[in-house]
Scaffold this motif. Sequence first.
Motif, PDB file in Angstrom:
ATOM      1  N   ASN A  64      -5.035  36.339  -5.359  1.00 19.47           N
ATOM      2  CA  ASN A  64      -4.666  35.963  -3.997  1.00 19.47           C
ATOM      3  C   ASN A  64      -3.420  35.097  -3.940  1.00 19.47           C
ATOM      4  O   ASN A  64      -2.774  35.018  -2.901  1.00 19.47           O
ATOM      5  N   LYS A  66      -0.641  35.792  -5.218  1.00 24.79           N
ATOM      6  CA  LYS A  66       0.465  36.723  -4.997  1.00 24.79           C
ATOM      7  C   LYS A  66       0.487  37.237  -3.563  1.00 24.79           C
ATOM      8  O   LYS A  66       1.523  37.643  -3.063  1.00 24.79           O
ATOM      9  N   TRP A  67      -0.674  37.240  -2.919  1.00 25.71           N
ATOM     10  CA  TRP A  67      -0.815  37.841  -1.594  1.00 25.71           C
ATOM     11  C   TRP A  67      -1.470  36.862  -0.625  1.00 25.71           C
ATOM     12  O   TRP A  67      -2.334  37.233   0.159  1.00 25.71           O
ATOM     13  N   VAL A  70      -2.031  37.865   2.905  1.00 23.94           N
ATOM     14  CA  VAL A  70      -2.719  39.145   3.088  1.00 23.94           C
ATOM     15  C   VAL A  70      -4.210  39.052   2.771  1.00 23.94           C
ATOM     16  O   VAL A  70      -5.026  39.662   3.444  1.00 23.94           O
ATOM     17  N   LEU A  87      -2.197  46.452  -0.311  1.00 23.11           N
ATOM     18  CA  LEU A  87      -1.661  45.099  -0.205  1.00 23.11           C
ATOM     19  C   LEU A  87      -0.201  45.106   0.266  1.00 23.11           C
ATOM     20  O   LEU A  87       0.199  44.299   1.108  1.00 23.11           O
ATOM     21  N   SER A  91       1.121  43.514   3.749  1.00 26.29           N
ATOM     22  CA  SER A  91       2.193  42.531   3.733  1.00 26.29           C
ATOM     23  C   SER A  91       3.317  42.940   4.687  1.00 26.29           C
ATOM     24  O   SER A  91       3.823  42.124   5.457  1.00 26.29           O
TER      25      SER A  91
END
Length: 111
Positions: A64, A66-67, A70, A87, A91
């Motif tokens: 999470n 990294k995202w 999202v 993902l 994004s």
Amino acid sequence: MTMRLPLSKDNFATIISVYASTMTNPDENKEAFYSQLASVLSGIHRTDKLLLIGDFNAMIGRENHKWALVMGKHGITKCNSNGELLLALCSEFELTVTNTMSKQKDERKTT
């Protein structure tokens, strides 16, 4: 399937229901699906409340950090190719994978 519903005078909700390519499909099929879905999402009014629902055949993993915009901190399993595509799409269109926002019961059986 796409449906646009009036909520009040100038407010609408758009619901999109999809069924993504399975993980056994070639990458070209998966990429084509997400490209078509991005095209549909591009046509949605920015002021609409958007619900994108369905079976994405995706595992988005736990990364999470990294995202962060999202997904929440409760992802499970490892990310697969459909997960990566999902993902990236989320994004691009500022969507959230909501079932990662709260802890889910782990129903996997161990033997």
